[in-house]
Design a protein around this motif. Structure first.
Motif, PDB file in Angstrom:
ATOM      1  N   ARG A 122       0.261  -0.845  -0.002  1.00  0.00           N
ATOM      2  CA  ARG A 122      -0.288   0.414  -0.147  1.00  0.00           C
ATOM      3  C   ARG A 122       1.202   1.167  -0.165  1.00  0.00           C
ATOM      4  O   ARG A 122       1.740   1.307   0.599  1.00  0.00           O
ATOM      5  CB  ARG A 122      -0.973  -0.068   1.250  1.00  0.00           C
ATOM      6  N   PHE A 123       0.250   2.363  -0.596  1.00  0.00           N
ATOM      7  CA  PHE A 123       1.355   4.020  -0.790  1.00  0.00           C
ATOM      8  C   PHE A 123      -0.004   4.605  -1.405  1.00  0.00           C
ATOM      9  O   PHE A 123      -0.318   4.517  -2.323  1.00  0.00           O
ATOM     10  CB  PHE A 123       2.042   3.660  -1.513  1.00  0.00           C
ATOM     11  N   ASP A 124       0.342   5.669  -0.245  1.00  0.00           N
ATOM     12  CA  ASP A 124      -1.372   6.391  -0.280  1.00  0.00           C
ATOM     13  C   ASP A 124      -0.049   8.106   0.092  1.00  0.00           C
ATOM     14  O   ASP A 124       0.886   7.865   1.152  1.00  0.00           O
ATOM     15  CB  ASP A 124      -2.166   6.455   0.857  1.00  0.00           C
ATOM     16  N   VAL A 125      -0.412   8.989  -0.777  1.00  0.00           N
ATOM     17  CA  VAL A 125       0.202  10.234  -0.595  1.00  0.00           C
ATOM     18  C   VAL A 125      -0.942  11.460  -0.258  1.00  0.00           C
ATOM     19  O   VAL A 125      -1.707  11.462  -0.868  1.00  0.00           O
ATOM     20  CB  VAL A 125       1.117  10.810  -1.232  1.00  0.00           C
ATOM     21  N   ASP A 126      -0.701  11.877   1.017  1.00  0.00           N
ATOM     22  CA  ASP A 126      -1.931  12.598   0.845  1.00  0.00           C
ATOM     23  C   ASP A 126      -1.851  14.147   0.924  1.00  0.00           C
ATOM     24  O   ASP A 126      -1.008  15.156   1.506  1.00  0.00           O
ATOM     25  CB  ASP A 126      -2.478  12.749   2.827  1.00  0.00           C
ATOM     26  N   TYR A 127      -2.889  14.747  -0.344  1.00  0.00           N
ATOM     27  CA  TYR A 127      -2.120  16.138  -0.836  1.00  0.00           C
ATOM     28  C   TYR A 127      -2.948  17.197   0.074  1.00  0.00           C
ATOM     29  O   TYR A 127      -2.159  18.700   0.054  1.00  0.00           O
ATOM     30  CB  TYR A 127      -1.692  16.347  -1.650  1.00  0.00           C
ATOM     31  N   GLN A 128      -3.691  17.029  -0.189  1.00  0.00           N
ATOM     32  CA  GLN A 128      -5.512  17.752   0.183  1.00  0.00           C
ATOM     33  C   GLN A 128      -5.494  18.546   1.785  1.00  0.00           C
ATOM     34  O   GLN A 128      -5.603  19.202   2.250  1.00  0.00           O
ATOM     35  CB  GLN A 128      -6.069  17.005   0.302  1.00  0.00           C
ATOM     36  N   SER A 129      -4.737  17.574   2.760  1.00  0.00           N
ATOM     37  CA  SER A 129      -4.486  18.366   4.694  1.00  0.00           C
ATOM     38  C   SER A 129      -3.189  19.656   4.652  1.00  0.00           C
ATOM     39  O   SER A 129      -1.991  19.278   3.623  1.00  0.00           O
ATOM     40  CB  SER A 129      -4.023  16.906   5.224  1.00  0.00           C
ATOM     41  N   ARG A 130      -3.490  20.285   5.021  1.00  0.00           N
ATOM     42  CA  ARG A 130      -2.456  21.391   5.936  1.00  0.00           C
ATOM     43  C   ARG A 130      -1.310  20.547   5.786  1.00  0.00           C
ATOM     44  O   ARG A 130       0.071  20.990   5.791  1.00  0.00           O
ATOM     45  CB  ARG A 130      -2.924  21.868   7.165  1.00  0.00           C
ATOM     46  N   ARG A 131      -0.635  19.257   6.691  1.00  0.00           N
ATOM     47  CA  ARG A 131       0.390  18.416   6.705  1.00  0.00           C
ATOM     48  C   ARG A 131       0.547  17.370   5.445  1.00  0.00           C
ATOM     49  O   ARG A 131      -0.250  16.557   5.758  1.00  0.00           O
ATOM     50  CB  ARG A 131       1.167  18.273   8.217  1.00  0.00           C
ATOM     51  N   PRO A 132       1.382  17.681   4.390  1.00  0.00           N
ATOM     52  CA  PRO A 132       1.553  16.521   2.912  1.00  0.00           C
ATOM     53  C   PRO A 132       1.597  15.125   4.139  1.00  0.00           C
ATOM     54  O   PRO A 132       1.948  15.303   4.641  1.00  0.00           O
ATOM     55  CB  PRO A 132       1.987  17.027   2.768  1.00  0.00           C
ATOM     56  N   LEU A 141      13.377  11.623   1.930  1.00  0.00           N
ATOM     57  CA  LEU A 141      13.265  11.752   1.218  1.00  0.00           C
ATOM     58  C   LEU A 141      12.107  12.924   1.169  1.00  0.00           C
ATOM     59  O   LEU A 141      11.702  13.238   0.572  1.00  0.00           O
ATOM     60  CB  LEU A 141      13.871  10.502   0.489  1.00  0.00           C
ATOM     61  N   ALA A 142      10.609  12.014   1.973  1.00  0.00           N
ATOM     62  CA  ALA A 142       9.518  12.569   1.121  1.00  0.00           C
ATOM     63  C   ALA A 142       9.377  13.690   1.250  1.00  0.00           C
ATOM     64  O   ALA A 142       9.216  14.961   0.938  1.00  0.00           O
ATOM     65  CB  ALA A 142       8.931  11.374   1.533  1.00  0.00           C
ATOM     66  N   ARG A 143      10.335  14.341   2.901  1.00  0.00           N
ATOM     67  CA  ARG A 143      10.495  15.618   3.159  1.00  0.00           C
ATOM     68  C   ARG A 143      11.879  16.297   2.241  1.00  0.00           C
ATOM     69  O   ARG A 143      10.593  18.046   2.288  1.00  0.00           O
ATOM     70  CB  ARG A 143      11.149  15.734   4.949  1.00  0.00           C
ATOM     71  N   ASP A 144      12.329  16.321   1.702  1.00  0.00           N
ATOM     72  CA  ASP A 144      13.477  17.033   0.987  1.00  0.00           C
ATOM     73  C   ASP A 144      11.964  17.156  -0.415  1.00  0.00           C
ATOM     74  O   ASP A 144      12.033  18.218  -0.909  1.00  0.00           O
ATOM     75  CB  ASP A 144      14.005  16.128   0.321  1.00  0.00           C
ATOM     76  N   GLU A 145      11.043  16.541  -0.452  1.00  0.00           N
ATOM     77  CA  GLU A 145       9.710  16.304  -1.798  1.00  0.00           C
ATOM     78  C   GLU A 145       8.773  17.392  -1.555  1.00  0.00           C
ATOM     79  O   GLU A 145       8.082  17.816  -2.162  1.00  0.00           O
ATOM     80  CB  GLU A 145       9.626  15.260  -2.549  1.00  0.00           C
ATOM     81  N   LEU A 146       7.757  16.993   0.169  1.00  0.00           N
ATOM     82  CA  LEU A 146       6.879  17.927   0.117  1.00  0.00           C
ATOM     83  C   LEU A 146       7.118  18.843   0.943  1.00  0.00           C
ATOM     84  O   LEU A 146       5.995  19.995   1.150  1.00  0.00           O
ATOM     85  CB  LEU A 146       5.905  16.330   0.374  1.00  0.00           C
ATOM     86  N   GLY A 147       8.807  18.728   2.001  1.00  0.00           N
ATOM     87  CA  GLY A 147       8.141  19.763   2.779  1.00  0.00           C
ATOM     88  C   GLY A 147       8.996  19.362   4.513  1.00  0.00           C
ATOM     89  O   GLY A 147       8.610  18.053   4.817  1.00  0.00           O
ATOM     90  N   ASN A 148       9.197  19.508   5.149  1.00  0.00           N
ATOM     91  CA  ASN A 148       9.880  19.521   6.726  1.00  0.00           C
ATOM     92  C   ASN A 148       8.375  18.974   7.619  1.00  0.00           C
ATOM     93  O   ASN A 148       9.236  18.585   8.284  1.00  0.00           O
ATOM     94  CB  ASN A 148      10.532  20.646   7.225  1.00  0.00           C
ATOM     95  N   SER A 149       7.464  19.818   6.823  1.00  0.00           N
ATOM     96  CA  SER A 149       6.142  19.372   8.267  1.00  0.00           C
ATOM     97  C   SER A 149       5.101  17.981   6.994  1.00  0.00           C
ATOM     98  O   SER A 149       4.422  17.733   8.383  1.00  0.00           O
ATOM     99  CB  SER A 149       4.914  20.495   7.730  1.00  0.00           C
ATOM    100  N   THR A 150       6.066  17.248   6.698  1.00  0.00           N
ATOM    101  CA  THR A 150       5.509  15.904   6.214  1.00  0.00           C
ATOM    102  C   THR A 150       5.783  15.059   6.990  1.00  0.00           C
ATOM    103  O   THR A 150       6.799  14.317   7.240  1.00  0.00           O
ATOM    104  CB  THR A 150       6.340  15.452   4.642  1.00  0.00           C
ATOM    105  N   ARG A 151       3.975  14.099   6.936  1.00  0.00           N
ATOM    106  CA  ARG A 151       3.583  13.292   7.862  1.00  0.00           C
ATOM    107  C   ARG A 151       4.777  11.750   6.769  1.00  0.00           C
ATOM    108  O   ARG A 151       4.260  11.851   6.168  1.00  0.00           O
ATOM    109  CB  ARG A 151       3.005  13.346   8.674  1.00  0.00           C
ATOM    110  N   VAL A 152       5.184  10.952   7.655  1.00  0.00           N
ATOM    111  CA  VAL A 152       5.385  10.098   6.982  1.00  0.00           C
ATOM    112  C   VAL A 152       5.227   8.469   7.683  1.00  0.00           C
ATOM    113  O   VAL A 152       5.976   8.729   8.863  1.00  0.00           O
ATOM    114  CB  VAL A 152       7.131   9.778   6.747  1.00  0.00           C
ATOM    115  N   SER A 153       4.723   7.393   7.625  1.00  0.00           N
ATOM    116  CA  SER A 153       4.505   6.564   8.166  1.00  0.00           C
ATOM    117  C   SER A 153       5.117   4.821   7.005  1.00  0.00           C
ATOM    118  O   SER A 153       4.908   5.017   6.384  1.00  0.00           O
ATOM    119  CB  SER A 153       3.392   6.668   8.856  1.00  0.00           C
TER     120      SER A 153
END
Length: 450
Positions: free
Chosen positions: A279-289, A311-323
């Motif tokens: 499974r791989f999901d990316v949420d762009y709609q929230s204030r924090r991706p 890597l994900a924070r480099d692409e989407l920003g430092n506030s990105t949540r990763v799990s």
């Protein structure tokens, strides 16, 4: 011997009806304009259809039901004044233009008002996928509206009713207006703005393409070259203005799709060929991706989430949540956990919908605001908080237990009614103080009074 004019008109009507020779003969074009003007009138039936189609579309969007939304599109009468607007531009008919714009404007305002009121009265206000699908229009929506406008105008001229039905479904008009009302009622103005842009795009594209098709079919042949240039330049300018925000939106959508592909490919390289991404999901709609991934691998990689998170924070920003959840491959534990996750996801979705229905049912039973019903979906607990005014209304209704029907409908739920604590009642009168004999000080002998 010449045939009287009246008999000629009767013979023409027998051969082809009012629309005989549409787009080819002057009589057919005049009859077409007359029919379009008649359909573009503001009538009670038009307003009734607007109210009914908006109500159906609003409920379909909240239910996330595509068949219900499609049914609302078929009832909507907005296509008639839009076609009137387009043919009025083709012929420079000011009277038809004013009538069409008046009917279209009142219908648009009525649809937004009905959706706004239904949202305020509805206990369910969550954003469903059907609603979110109408808040980010792009150039693709403009292209659909352009082709739909051409098909709709041609079907109107050739009396292809089945094609008009397809145009009504392809170029949605009422569902975006219902989304606008929903967004305004909840203060989600960015959603309302996106849905309004979609509606304006569909309306303008259909009208302008109707103008083009009408001109190609002989309407407006008496216009001067200057009027034709004004007509063509106005249509191109309006479409270009609409295309600017739609192009930005399409660019953002493409950028998000490419970012998702880059992140997924990077994760696949990190886990190696022996592992798979379940499974791989990316949420762009929230204030924090947010990025969520489930990886099935033969062995656990301790630093996978940290390295992929960087890597994900480099692409989407430092506030990105990763799990990143890792499961061992080829074991009963991995399979059982995968099945458990799927079952839990289905159960959570069912429980969330059931919780909404329980809250709505309790709010109706006690005639209170849904916000006064507290829900714990995981434990299936519901608590109804009553105020003194709510308790008085419950007593006046005469119902023994308003929650009884809800308990019977949802036996797995524990429903508790929290009633207000009654204020303490003051005592009737203070008890009289008893006379006490003064005590003699210590070390003395009390003498009896004479």
């Amino acid at each position: 011997m010449s045939i009287p004019a009246g008999e000629q008109r009767l013979e023409a009507s027998r051969r082809g009806g009012a629309f005989a020779g549409v787009g080819k003969k002057g009589h057919g074009r005049a009859a077409t304009i007359a029919a379009i003007a008649r359909d573009a009138r503001l009538t009670r039936g038009y307003l009734l259809q607007i109210v009914l189609s908006t109500a159906i579309a609003h409920l379909g969007l909240l239910m996330d039901s595509a068949p219900v939304v499609i049914g609302a599109m078929l009832i909507s009468p907005l296509l008639a004044p839009i076609m009137g607007f387009g043919f009025a531009l083709a012929t420079f008919d000011g009277r038809l233009l004013r009538r069409s714009l008046q009917t279209l404007g009142i219908g648009t305002g009525a649809a937004i008002l009905v959706a706004l009121l239904l949202t305020v009265l509805s206990p369910i206000t969550d954003a469903t996928p059907a609603l979110l699908a109408r808040v980010r229009p792009s150039l693709l929506d403009l292209m659909v509206a352009i082709f739909g406008g051409v098909a709709g105008a041609y079907a109107l001229l050739r009396k292809f009713s089945a094609t008009l039905v397809g145009v009504a479904i392809a170029t949605a008009l009422i569902p975006p207006l219902a989304t606008v009302g929903w967004g305004l009622a909840l203060g989600r103005y960015e959603y309302a703005g996106g849905a309004l842009l979609l509606y304006i795009t569909n309306t303008a594209a259909i009208a302008f393409m109707a103008t083009v098709v009408a001109r190609f079919n002989g309407f407006g042949t008496g216009l001067s070259p200057r009027q034709t240039w004004i007509q063509s330049g106005g249509i191109l300018a309006a479409l270009a203005i609409l295309a600017i925000p739609l192009a930005f939106s399409l660019s953002a959508i493409v950028r998000e799709a490419r970012t998702t592909t880059v992140l997924r490919d990077s994760l696949e390289k990190m886990i190696g060929p022996a592992a798979t991404i379940d499974r791989f999901d990316v949420d762009y709609q929230s204030r924090r991706p947010g990025v969520t991934a489930v990886v099935i691998a033969p062995a656990f990689a301790p630093g996978l989430e940290k390295s992929f998170g960087k890597l994900a924070r480099d692409e989407l920003g430092n506030s990105t949540r990763v799990s990143v959840i890792q499961l061992r491959n080829g074991t009963a534990e991995a399979e059982s956990q995968r099945l458990a996750q799927a079952a839990a996801a289905r159960e959570n979705a069912l429980t969330a919908r059931e919780a909404q229905r329980v809250r709505a049912a309790l709010a109706v039973s006690f005639a209170i605001d849904p916000a006064e019903v507290l829900i714990d979906a995981e434990r299936r607990d519901a608590a109804v908080r009553l105020t003194p005014g709510d308790e008085d209304e419950e007593r006046d209704s005469g119902a023994a237990d308003p929650a009884a029907a809800v308990r019977a409908a949802y036996p797995d739920w524990s429903i508790e009614v929290v009633r207000p604590i009654p204020a303490p009642q003051p005592s009737a009168a203070p008890a009289p103080a008893r006379e006490t004999t003064p005590q003699a000080p210590a070390g003395t002998i009390a003498r009896p009074q004479q």
